[in-house]
Design a protein around this motif. Structure first.
Motif, PDB file in Angstrom:
ATOM      1  N   PHE A 649       0.822  -1.207   0.000  1.00 16.07           N
ATOM      2  CA  PHE A 649       0.000   0.000   0.000  1.00 16.07           C
ATOM      3  C   PHE A 649       0.861   1.264   0.000  1.00 16.07           C
ATOM      4  O   PHE A 649       0.481   2.283  -0.583  1.00 16.07           O
ATOM      5  N   MET A 650       2.025   1.222   0.652  1.00 16.27           N
ATOM      6  CA  MET A 650       2.872   2.409   0.762  1.00 16.27           C
ATOM      7  C   MET A 650       3.617   2.711  -0.533  1.00 16.27           C
ATOM      8  O   MET A 650       3.816   3.877  -0.883  1.00 16.27           O
ATOM      9  N   THR A 651       4.068   1.672  -1.222  1.00 16.01           N
ATOM     10  CA  THR A 651       4.939   1.865  -2.385  1.00 16.01           C
ATOM     11  C   THR A 651       4.254   1.609  -3.714  1.00 16.01           C
ATOM     12  O   THR A 651       4.867   1.809  -4.763  1.00 16.01           O
ATOM     13  N   GLU A 652       3.021   1.162  -3.696  1.00 16.83           N
ATOM     14  CA  GLU A 652       2.348   0.862  -4.956  1.00 16.83           C
ATOM     15  C   GLU A 652       2.056   2.157  -5.707  1.00 16.83           C
ATOM     16  O   GLU A 652       1.486   3.096  -5.152  1.00 16.83           O
ATOM     17  N   PRO A 653       2.462   2.258  -6.977  1.00 13.88           N
ATOM     18  CA  PRO A 653       2.188   3.485  -7.747  1.00 13.88           C
ATOM     19  C   PRO A 653       0.691   3.746  -7.860  1.00 13.88           C
ATOM     20  O   PRO A 653      -0.112   2.826  -8.011  1.00 13.88           O
ATOM     21  N   LYS A 654       0.327   5.022  -7.790  1.00 11.94           N
ATOM     22  CA  LYS A 654      -1.084   5.421  -7.839  1.00 11.94           C
ATOM     23  C   LYS A 654      -1.473   5.953  -9.213  1.00 11.94           C
ATOM     24  O   LYS A 654      -2.364   6.777  -9.338  1.00 11.94           O
ATOM     25  N   GLY A 655      -0.775   5.512 -10.243  1.00 13.55           N
ATOM     26  CA  GLY A 655      -1.097   5.979 -11.584  1.00 13.55           C
ATOM     27  C   GLY A 655      -0.575   7.376 -11.823  1.00 13.55           C
ATOM     28  O   GLY A 655       0.537   7.739 -11.423  1.00 13.55           O
ATOM     29  N   LYS A 656      -1.364   8.195 -12.483  1.00 17.88           N
ATOM     30  CA  LYS A 656      -0.947   9.565 -12.799  1.00 17.88           C
ATOM     31  C   LYS A 656      -0.821  10.423 -11.550  1.00 17.88           C
ATOM     32  O   LYS A 656      -0.095  11.407 -11.538  1.00 17.88           O
ATOM     33  N   GLU A 657      -1.561  10.067 -10.483  1.00 17.72           N
ATOM     34  CA  GLU A 657      -1.513  10.865  -9.270  1.00 17.72           C
ATOM     35  C   GLU A 657      -0.289  10.552  -8.414  1.00 17.72           C
ATOM     36  O   GLU A 657      -0.062  11.210  -7.398  1.00 17.72           O
ATOM     37  N   HIS A 658       0.479   9.540  -8.788  1.00 16.33           N
ATOM     38  CA  HIS A 658       1.629   9.159  -7.988  1.00 16.33           C
ATOM     39  C   HIS A 658       2.713  10.232  -8.070  1.00 16.33           C
ATOM     40  O   HIS A 658       3.060  10.703  -9.146  1.00 16.33           O
ATOM     41  N   ASP A 659       3.212  10.619  -6.908  1.00 14.57           N
ATOM     42  CA  ASP A 659       4.275  11.630  -6.822  1.00 14.57           C
ATOM     43  C   ASP A 659       5.498  10.962  -6.202  1.00 14.57           C
ATOM     44  O   ASP A 659       5.496  10.618  -5.016  1.00 14.57           O
TER      45      ASP A 659
END
Length: 925
Positions: A649-659
């Motif tokens: 959950f901490m390191t999984e990319p959030k798509g375009k919103e991932h910073d």
């Protein structure tokens, strides 16, 4: 008629006042005067045809003496003709009480004062009619030639004199209130006196503000403005001290930098200026270990407080002074890093008190000549670099302190000051301990040469001589000041005119430094504001070009954003479904224990070739496993599973919103939270009982469970068979197909293993029910057969090869047996009576599978009910600790984007504070 006579008398009095007034330069008919001028004469003049208009401004509703609203009294209408005598006795009684002289005097005084105020207010309200001069008669513009309004204003008494001349209206109102009982309840006069009574009650709550009180109030407001001004400037300097000089932007705002040799009296001079002993003291020991910024401002109470603290130290109390000195010493030692003696970090202190001059001083560590024992080797160079950093500011005022009791030629600081300010345009030289110098120096003219800077090549704006006490650290500031004034009154230096009066005492020094400081501030602050405006524009342009779609978040704002994301991810961890938890727990636990189950429980028991021995061996090994290893392994698996899910959950990319700017911070929070988390110690004990009961059960209830156990057993054996075949392939090398297609060859060792494997497979074909171990004669036979073909082998190599060959043979046999047991559930229900088929290995795998399911369910409950919440609590604590650790945030939130946002925020803050300070500075002017 009596009213007409009274009006005529009043009119004659006013006319006499006007005739004898010194403001009338010539006679002028009243009809030819301007409307305003006619109102000044009298509104009831018999020749005045135009009546004065009714003013509707607010000042008409107030009395000139009390500033309270005038109550309109309602009197009964007057009927002409014969009036009964009994109707006039209240008027006669009021006339005797008030007396006609009070009415005339009050009307004259009040009317004159009201006329003055009315004229001043009307004069401000009259518009500029210069463009329409041709419309207005010339007499209006020439009115000043006939009436001298300035003399009229001066002739009128002041407000305080008018108050003295006026009668005591409070007593008059009290007298009038006594008449209230003489009237009936329904008479009109009762209403009038009730209104007067209410007005008298409101008069008692009003107190007229005298001119002295107004002056005191203005002084307080001015003092508040001054305090706010110096506080605003100090805040600007505090922000600048935290700002990293980037983009060629440097801090050039004025400060008073206090420099001097060690033990030259810097601290004593500062304490005399601040009028309190606020600094730590020591005999010969270095006490100033880091710069101390002292902001002096005037205030009603003598107090001190730090920039980052709300505690006020009362400088009139010795216990507070001792606590302040101790706090400064603690902060200095905290700033000094290990292995160092001094630190460049600044301590900010505000000192307020009556009579203090407004300025900002920075006390620097004393310049030393040699490094003594106990100091860091680079102490001298560090002090020089700190002093140069402050003095190289072109607008810094250098307060150079020189010990007058020692030879000036030996001073180090004068050379340093001469390098930084060779022309002496911003240096003020201060000679301390003049009393000792005058006492010990044979030639007093030497002191004059020192003061004038003739003994060393240093120039200055001004030269001062001060006395900082008799050398006793317990002396009060007041005692030192008296001693200083007494010394200079009797000093030969003043009597022989070697020194001038304005060059001595710390008081004169404070005034001179403050004047110089504010002069430098006014000359440089707007230039610095323009410089920061240009820097801000450059930074904003760079941000727009590099990060056009991102908000300008500084490090603290980014941390708060990351903190919210992390907390949301922890909450998402608590929303994982029970099915998902149990599936990953069961799979992870089987991966951890499968090797032990196959190698240490199943294979040794299956190779006994006896049903009773198989079950006995299985029960014993399961009991030992449960008591010693299984609960601990299960808890480890659960904890690792929780870590993996938390990391996902901490390191999984959030798509375009991932910073990706938060990745380092999240990783650090994850590691620190996991490090702080401790599993419940009681979990293993309860889990051991549950697992033991699950493994004791052998009753398979239905065919579906039987098929599931067979499927589970086949998967486990096929996985082991695949691993075994890979091990054999690595041992004997590639087969003929890979050798022909991929041009691969076997090594010499692989050829030996291959020959040995072929020999052992021939032996297994002859006896498929061969036990797991080779006899000694069988090993000898295999070795001799290989030697006959020219292959030299070692007995240990034969055993190793046999282990893998037999293991593959056994696993294939077990898989065939497992396939036969698919139809064995009927025989299982009959306990395999009268049946050649025995499926005890299927029962074993069912017991293992059921134990895994029950263990996964138990661990899932503990995770969701306890451990996830405890982990969430740890995460919050870690985030709180990181939020207070500035160095940690700088380390974890890095990059050009962060630094650019930080610089932009600081430059904006500096510019806003500078603009506010400049506005306040202009208002003060």
């Amino acid at each position: 008629m009596w009213r007409l006579r009274r009006a005529a008398v009043a009119c004659e009095v006013c006319q006499s006042l006007v005739k004898h007034s010194s403001g009338i330069k010539g006679s002028l008919p009243l009809q030819k005067l301007h409307l305003v001028s006619r109102s000044i004469y009298h509104s009831h003049h018999p020749t005045l045809k135009l009546q004065r208009p009714q003013l509707r401004t607010s000042f008409q509703q107030f009395s000139s003496l009390t500033n309270l609203p005038l109550r309109k009294l309602k009197f009964s209408p007057i009927k002409y003709g014969y009036q009964p005598r009994r109707n006039f006795w209240p008027a006669r009684l009021a006339t005797r009480l008030l007396k006609l002289r009070y009415l005339i005097l009050g009307s004259a005084v009040g009317g004159g004062y009201t006329a003055k105020k009315t004229f001043d207010q009307w004069k401000d309200m009259i518009p500029d009619l210069s463009e329409y001069k041709w419309i207005v008669p010339d007499i209006v513009w020439e009115i000043d030639e006939y009436i001298d309004f300035e003399k009229i204003r001066k002739a009128l008494p002041s407000s305080e004199d008018l108050v003295k001349l006026a009668p005591d209206f409070d007593k008059i109102v009290e007298s009038l209130s006594l008449l209230k009982d003489f009237f009936t309840s329904g008479s009109p006069e009762e209403t009038a006196f009730r209104a007067t009574d209410r007005g008298s009650e409101s008069d008692k709550h009003f107190r007229k503000v005298s001119d002295k009180e107004k002056i005191d109030q203005l002084q307080e407001e001015l003092l508040h403005t001054q305090k706010s001004l110096i506080d605003m400037y100090s805040e600007v300097l505090d922000v600048l001290s935290d700002y990293d000089a980037s983009y060629n932007t440097q801090d050039h705002l004025p400060r008073v930098v206090v420099v001097g040799d060690q033990s030259a009296g810097k601290t004593s001079v500062l304490e005399m200026i601040a009028q309190a002993r606020i600094f730590p003291r020591g005999s010969g020991e270095m006490m100033t270990r880091s710069p101390v910024k002292v902001t002096l401002s005037e205030g009603p109470h003598h107090v001190a407080l730090f920039k980052d603290s709300s505690r006020e130290f009362d400088l009139t109390k010795e216990e507070d002074l001792a606590a302040l000195r101790h706090e400064i010493e603690l902060r200095m030692r905290k700033n000094v890093k290990e292995g160092c003696t001094v630190s460049p970090e600044t301590i900010s202190l505000n000192v307020k008190g009556p009579g203090l001059q407004r300025m900002v001083l920075v006390d620097l560590p004393g310049v030393i000549n040699t490094v003594t024992s106990g100091m860091a080797p680079d102490t001298k160079e560090t002090i020089f670099s700190i002093s140069k950093a402050y003095m190289q500011n072109p607008n810094a005022i250098i307060l150079c302190i020189q010990d007058g009791s020692v030879d000036a030629e030996r001073s180090i600081v004068t050379d340093l000051v001469s390098q930084m300010d060779p022309h002496g345009r911003r240096t003020i030289f201060v000679l301390t301990k003049v009393d000792l110098a005058e006492k010990n120096v044979a030639s007093p003219s030497r002191i004059q040469q020192i003061i004038e800077g003739k003994l060393f090549p240093m120039k200055a704006l001004g030269y001062f001589a001060v006395v900082t006490g008799k050398g006793n650290s317990s002396e009060s500031i007041e005692a030192i000041r008296e001693y200083e004034e007494e010394f200079f009154q009797n000093s030969k230096l003043l009597k022989t005119s070697m020194l001038k009066a304005h060059q001595v005492t710390t008081r004169n020094l404070s005034l001179a430094v403050s004047d110089c400081f504010w002069k430098m501030v006014r000359e440089s602050v707007e230039q610095q504001a323009d410089s920061f405006k240009a820097t801000r524009f450059n930074l904003e342009t760079e941000w727009k070009n590099n990060y056009p779609r991102l908000r300008e978040l500084d490090r603290n704002e980014l941390f708060e954003k990351a903190k919210n994301e992390i907390l949301d991810e922890v909450i998402s961890l608590s929303q994982v479904t029970p099915k998902h938890w149990e599936e990953i727990l069961q799979q992870s636990l089987w991966e951890r224990v499968s090797t032990h189950v196959i190698e240490n429980i199943y294979l040794p028991a299956a190779q006994t070739m006896n049903s009773g021995t198989f079950n006995t061996t299985v029960d014993i090994k399961l009991k030992q496993w449960t008591d010693k290893q299984l609960p601990n392994k299960a808890v480890e698996v659960a904890w690792e599973t929780l870590q993996e899910e938390f990391s996902r959950f901490m390191t999984e990319p959030k798509g375009k919103e991932h910073d990706d700017i938060f990745d380092k911070l999240k990783e650090a929070v994850k590691e620190e939270s996991i490090k702080r988390h401790k599993w419940n110690d009681f979990a293993e004990d309860s889990l051991r009982v549950i697992q033991h009961n699950a493994l004791e059960d052998r009753s398979i209830s239905d065919k579906q469970q039987w098929d599931a156990a067979i499927y589970f057993m086949e998967e486990a054996l096929q996985a082991r068979l695949k691993d075994t075949e890979n091990a054999i392939e690595n041992m004997v090398g590639p087969d003929w197909k890979k050798r022909w297609l991929y041009w691969k060859n076997r090594t010499q060792e692989q050829c030996v293993h291959n020959e040995t494997k072929n020999e052992l497979e021939k032996m297994l074909k002859c006896n498929e029910e061969h036990p797991a171990y080779l006899a000694s004669d069988e090993i000898t036979t295999v070795r001799k057969n290989l030697e006959s073909r020219g292959v030299e082998v070692d007995p240990s190599l034969i055993k190793d090869t046999w282990h893998q060959v037999y293991r593959r043979h056994f696993l294939k046999t077990a898989l065939n047996h497992c396939n036969l047991c698919r139809r064995g559930f009927y025989y299982y229900q009959r306990h395999f009576v009268d049946s050649e088929l025995e499926c005890n290995d299927v029962v074993l795998f069912w017991r293992i599978q059921r134990m895994l399911a029950i263990t996964a369910n138990t661990l899932r409950q503990q995770l969701t009910n306890t451990e996830v919440r405890r982990l969430e609590k740890n995460v919050k604590e870690v985030l709180e600790d990181f939020a207070e650790d500035g160095e940690k945030k700088i380390k974890l939130l890095t990059g050009k984007r962060v630094q650019l946002a930080e610089d932009l925020k600081k430059v904006r803050e500096i510019q806003e504070k500078l603009d506010a300070f400049i506005e306040a500075l202009h208002q003060e002017k």
